[in-house]
Write an enzyme that holds these catalytic residues in place. Structure first.
Site: not given
Ligand code: DGL
Length: 262
Positions: A8-9, A40-41, A72-74, A150, A181-182
């Site tokens: 993940d990020s 990441y978003g 990570c969905n993103t 976080e 988003c995780t």
């Molecule tokens: N945990 C991530 C997700 O599921 C991304 C969070 C991020 O870095 O913006 O999308």
């Protein structure tokens, strides 16, 4: 025994790790997060693809990995095809649970809580068109909520007012919220308290754990005994590292180490 690499990020993938650990408590895990490019978003698509492919393939070269989970969905809604071209092992992606939400919803008005990038993705539009054509989907993309996840994993309390502002477009309007988003399942109890019992809050974690279990079993890679701590790698120095290491140790991880450069 071979490892499962969870990526993940930031700390969001730990919500997926927790589901996997329920089914596979003895499976050795390597958790890797690209905090150098967090969040990441807010990242451009091409940068995101090259970060995910670079960091994951470098780790796969250095470790014995049975399977990768892009927790990570993103990243999953964009980078999976690219990553699958690079690797020969299975890659499991996490994407928003639109399909079960549409099935559960009585009012046919559902919420999608995700990152700013995920709510804009073509992939997400396609999920809605295919699985929720009869639903109105209220989408909220929030990096602030990612940051709250976080902070919680570094021992901070969640401010209900701040959460309320983010969720306000959905409160009393939807009967099911998808945590797309995780990072957000880490805040699930606070979100549920805010939206009340008549609104279901769902995520993809359990389905992903089932998929991982099945794939490991098919490959003969289910571990029956683990005698060391799970490993953690970050791509950059970690903000409030001591606090995060504390939380990670409760989950069975050793101290955070720096990932190979890529
Ligand atoms: N945990 C991530 C997700 O599921 C991304 C969070 C991020 O870095 O913006 O999308």
């Amino acid at each position: 025994m071979k490892n499962v690499l969870i990526f993940d990020s930031g700390v969001g993938g730990l919500s997926v790790y927790q589901e996997i650990a329920k089914l596979l408590p003895e499976q050795p895990v390597i958790y890797a997060f690209d905090n150098a490019a967090f969040p990441y978003g807010e990242l451009d698509d091409d940068v995101l693809v090259s970060r995910v492919c670079g960091m994951v393939s470098a780790l796969c070269q250095q470790h014995d990995i049975a399977l990768v989970v892009i927790a990570c969905n993103t990243a999953s809604t964009l980078a999976l095809p690219h990553l699958r071209k690079l690797l020969t092992i299975p890659v499991v992606g996490v994407v928003p649970a639109i399909k079960p939400a549409a099935a559960i919803s009585q009012s046919k008005v559902i919420g999608l809580l995700a990152t700013p990038a995920t709510v804009k993705r073509r992939y997400t539009q396609q999920l809605v068109e295919e699985f929720a054509p009869d639903c109105q989907v209220v989408m909220v993309g929030s990096t602030d909520l990612v940051q709250m996840g976080e902070d919680k994993l570094r021992g901070e309390d969640v401010d209900p007012k701040r959460l309320g502002v983010i969720l306000s477009p959905m409160i009393d309007k939807v009967d099911c919220i998808v945590l797309g988003c995780t990072h957000f399942p880490l805040l699930k109890s606070e979100i549920e308290t805010l939206v009340g019992g008549s609104c279901r809050v769902i995520d993809s974690g359990e389905a992903i754990a089932n998929r991982v279990y099945m794939l490991l079993k098919e490959g003969g890679n289910v571990a029956s005994r683990r005698d060391s701590l799970h490993r953690v790698y970050s791509s950059a120095p970690v903000n409030r590292e001591h606090e995060l290491n504390n939380e990670l140790s409760k989950l069975g991880f050793g101290e955070i180490k720096r990932a190979p450069t890529f």
